[in-house]
Write a protein that holds these residues in place. Sequence first.
Motif, PDB file in Angstrom:
ATOM      1  N   ASP A 175       0.828  -1.204   0.000  1.00 29.50           N
ATOM      2  CA  ASP A 175       0.000   0.000   0.000  1.00 29.50           C
ATOM      3  C   ASP A 175       0.862   1.253   0.000  1.00 29.50           C
ATOM      4  O   ASP A 175       0.586   2.213  -0.731  1.00 29.50           O
ATOM      5  CB  ASP A 175      -0.931   0.026   1.219  1.00 29.50           C
ATOM      6  N   LEU A 176       1.911   1.251   0.821  1.00 29.92           N
ATOM      7  CA  LEU A 176       2.815   2.397   0.861  1.00 29.92           C
ATOM      8  C   LEU A 176       3.500   2.613  -0.479  1.00 29.92           C
ATOM      9  O   LEU A 176       3.621   3.744  -0.950  1.00 29.92           O
ATOM     10  CB  LEU A 176       3.869   2.212   1.956  1.00 29.92           C
ATOM     11  N   LYS A 177       3.959   1.519  -1.091  1.00 27.74           N
ATOM     12  CA  LYS A 177       4.612   1.620  -2.399  1.00 27.74           C
ATOM     13  C   LYS A 177       3.656   2.180  -3.441  1.00 27.74           C
ATOM     14  O   LYS A 177       4.037   3.041  -4.242  1.00 27.74           O
ATOM     15  CB  LYS A 177       5.126   0.255  -2.864  1.00 27.74           C
ATOM     16  N   ASN A 178       2.427   1.706  -3.437  1.00 26.98           N
ATOM     17  CA  ASN A 178       1.437   2.184  -4.405  1.00 26.98           C
ATOM     18  C   ASN A 178       1.130   3.663  -4.210  1.00 26.98           C
ATOM     19  O   ASN A 178       1.059   4.420  -5.180  1.00 26.98           O
ATOM     20  CB  ASN A 178       0.159   1.358  -4.324  1.00 26.98           C
ATOM     21  N   GLN A 179       0.960   4.073  -2.966  1.00 28.06           N
ATOM     22  CA  GLN A 179       0.678   5.483  -2.687  1.00 28.06           C
ATOM     23  C   GLN A 179       1.862   6.363  -3.078  1.00 28.06           C
ATOM     24  O   GLN A 179       1.684   7.451  -3.633  1.00 28.06           O
ATOM     25  CB  GLN A 179       0.343   5.677  -1.210  1.00 28.06           C
ATOM     26  N   LEU A 180       3.054   5.883  -2.800  1.00 30.72           N
ATOM     27  CA  LEU A 180       4.251   6.633  -3.160  1.00 30.72           C
ATOM     28  C   LEU A 180       4.368   6.761  -4.674  1.00 30.72           C
ATOM     29  O   LEU A 180       4.668   7.838  -5.195  1.00 30.72           O
ATOM     30  CB  LEU A 180       5.493   5.949  -2.577  1.00 30.72           C
ATOM     31  N   VAL A 204       1.957   6.692  -6.893  1.00 31.79           N
ATOM     32  CA  VAL A 204       0.920   7.622  -7.367  1.00 31.79           C
ATOM     33  C   VAL A 204       1.365   9.064  -7.129  1.00 31.79           C
ATOM     34  O   VAL A 204       1.210   9.927  -7.999  1.00 31.79           O
ATOM     35  CB  VAL A 204      -0.430   7.328  -6.671  1.00 31.79           C
ATOM     36  N   THR A 205       1.932   9.317  -5.971  1.00 33.07           N
ATOM     37  CA  THR A 205       2.378  10.670  -5.637  1.00 33.07           C
ATOM     38  C   THR A 205       3.510  11.118  -6.549  1.00 33.07           C
ATOM     39  O   THR A 205       3.494  12.240  -7.072  1.00 33.07           O
ATOM     40  CB  THR A 205       2.824  10.739  -4.161  1.00 33.07           C
TER      41      THR A 205
END
Length: 64
Positions: free
Chosen positions: A4-9, A11-12
């Motif tokens: 989840d952290l990797k995906n959010q990062l 996207v950002t």
Amino acid sequence: MLDDLKNQLAVTIKAYQSEGKPVPDQLWEQGIYIFEIENALRENDEVKFEYYMEQLLGGGTLIA
């Protein structure tokens, strides 16, 4: 959790890039920390895991 952290990062970072803005160094550093945390988990290296998790969380001291 790390996924989840990797995906959010990702996207950002892509949002910055799509707007033609420079990606802040802090975001690249977070990516490196996540990468190193994953390596530590694969290597079963608790010390490395704790160090990079601490860095990801802002460099404070983890209290067990």
